[in-house]
Enzyme design. Sequence first.
Site, short mmCIF file in Angstrom:
data_model
loop_
_atom_site.label_atom_id
_atom_site.label_comp_id
_atom_site.label_asym_id
_atom_site.label_seq_id
_atom_site.Cartn_x
_atom_site.Cartn_y
_atom_site.Cartn_z
CB CYS A 1 16.89 21.00 -10.39
SG CYS A 1 15.62 19.82 -10.96
CB CYS B 1 12.55 19.57 -8.39
SG CYS B 1 13.74 19.26 -7.29
CG HIS C 1 3.72 -1.69 -4.89
ND1 HIS C 1 2.51 -2.28 -4.95
CD2 HIS C 1 4.67 -2.37 -5.25
CE1 HIS C 1 2.94 -3.50 -5.42
NE2 HIS C 1 4.06 -3.58 -5.35
CG ASN D 1 -1.88 -1.30 1.26
OD1 ASN D 1 -1.99 -1.77 0.04
ND2 ASN D 1 -2.61 -1.59 2.25
P1 OAD Z 1 -6.37 -5.60 -4.68
O1 OAD Z 1 -7.21 -4.58 -5.08
O2 OAD Z 1 -5.62 -6.70 -5.97
O3 OAD Z 1 -6.90 -6.59 -3.79
C1 OAD Z 1 -7.41 -6.30 -2.47
C2 OAD Z 1 -7.85 -7.51 -1.68
O4 OAD Z 1 -8.30 -7.10 -0.58
C3 OAD Z 1 -8.83 -8.71 -2.53
O5 OAD Z 1 -8.27 -9.92 -2.60
C4 OAD Z 1 -9.92 -8.36 -1.47
O6 OAD Z 1 -10.74 -9.58 -1.52
C5 OAD Z 1 -9.39 -8.08 -0.41
N1 OAD Z 1 -10.05 -7.23 0.77
C6 OAD Z 1 -11.32 -6.47 0.42
N2 OAD Z 1 -11.73 -6.00 1.57
C7 OAD Z 1 -11.06 -6.33 2.63
C8 OAD Z 1 -11.17 -6.31 3.91
N3 OAD Z 1 -12.17 -5.50 4.81
N4 OAD Z 1 -10.23 -7.09 4.79
C9 OAD Z 1 -9.37 -7.94 4.11
N5 OAD Z 1 -9.30 -7.99 2.74
C10 OAD Z 1 -10.00 -7.44 2.01
O7 OAD Z 1 -4.90 -5.12 -4.05
P2 OAD Z 1 -3.52 -5.45 -3.72
O8 OAD Z 1 -3.47 -6.91 -3.56
O9 OAD Z 1 -2.98 -4.86 -2.88
O10 OAD Z 1 0.42 -2.27 -7.38
O11 OAD Z 1 -2.96 -5.17 -5.12
C11 OAD Z 1 -1.49 -5.27 -5.28
C12 OAD Z 1 -1.22 -4.15 -6.21
O12 OAD Z 1 -1.59 -4.26 -7.43
C13 OAD Z 1 -1.19 -2.74 -5.64
O13 OAD Z 1 -0.11 -2.12 -4.84
C14 OAD Z 1 -0.77 -2.23 -6.96
C15 OAD Z 1 -1.91 -2.91 -7.75
O14 OAD Z 1 -1.67 -2.97 -8.99
C16 OAD Z 1 0.88 -1.35 -8.08
O15 OAD Z 1 0.47 -0.21 -8.16
C17 OAD Z 1 2.62 -1.50 -8.64
#
Ligand code: OAD
Length: 232
Positions: free
Chosen positions: A142, A139, A110, A93
């Site tokens: 610069c 910036c 990230h 996050n």
């Molecule tokens: P996602 O949006 O892919 O997944 C969120 C997850 O949280 C899902 O599996 C949901 O089921 C779960 N979820 C929802 N509500 C919840 C709750 N109250 N308690 C627990 N879990 C819950 O997000 P990420 O896995 O964080 O990367 O995504 C990973 C990365 O993909 C991000 O950091 C971003 C994205 O592309 C970049 O920007 C490089």
Amino acid sequence: MALRKARRVAVLTGAGVSSDSGLPTFRDAQSGLWAQYRPEDLANAHAFSINPLLIWDWYLWRLEDCRRAIPNAGHLAIVALEERADLTLVTQNVDGLHRRAGSAEVIELHGNLERARCTACRNVQILGPVVALARPPRCTLCGAMLRPDVVWFGEDLPRLALETARAAFTSCEVALIVGTSGLVQPAAGLARDAKRNRAVVIEINPLETALSNITDYALRGSSSELLPALLE
Ligand code: OAD
């Protein structure tokens, strides 16, 4: 259970841990003006090179959303767990809520929305109040254009952060995988590192994920309820 006895615990969090703080997950539909865009189409260097103002508008909108958000009971439970075990917290996050909850050391794979990086001299600076920022922000050293200091699709993760995270997941006894869909590498590989090293892998997520097949325990529900319950 395993968590009570474990000395070394590694925690990986994703957007779901902040969902009960009112922040949409990455794969939720975006709201309002931004509903017409997919995050993948905005969070990349190509989109930024074509339309930096649009990308900055999106990031500053998200930044303001994150600043308004308050850490929830799930973030706080992780802080409490730090007092009981040798804990490494790794997050995908960029919202800064773990630090605001009181987690002392957070490995942010990230990046962080509060920071920006110069596209010319690479100076990293903290963004102040959004209303006071030039569009696009410049910036202070610069004068060149800044970019958000986050990892975009197709970019490498910060090397040291990734190495530290891998070391923690390959040596922990318990790995908690919280609120992540497990779709994005190499973060998702951390859960597999832990499994390979015979750690007990516990997933906390209301839904099945790409990592569910390697987890020892799947706790289905919200992390803001299940993390405090797990600690008890
Ligand atoms: P996602 O949006 O892919 O997944 C969120 C997850 O949280 C899902 O599996 C949901 O089921 C779960 N979820 C929802 N509500 C919840 C709750 N109250 N308690 C627990 N879990 C819950 O997000 P990420 O896995 O964080 O990367 O995504 C990973 C990365 O993909 C991000 O950091 C971003 C994205 O592309 C970049 O920007 C490089």
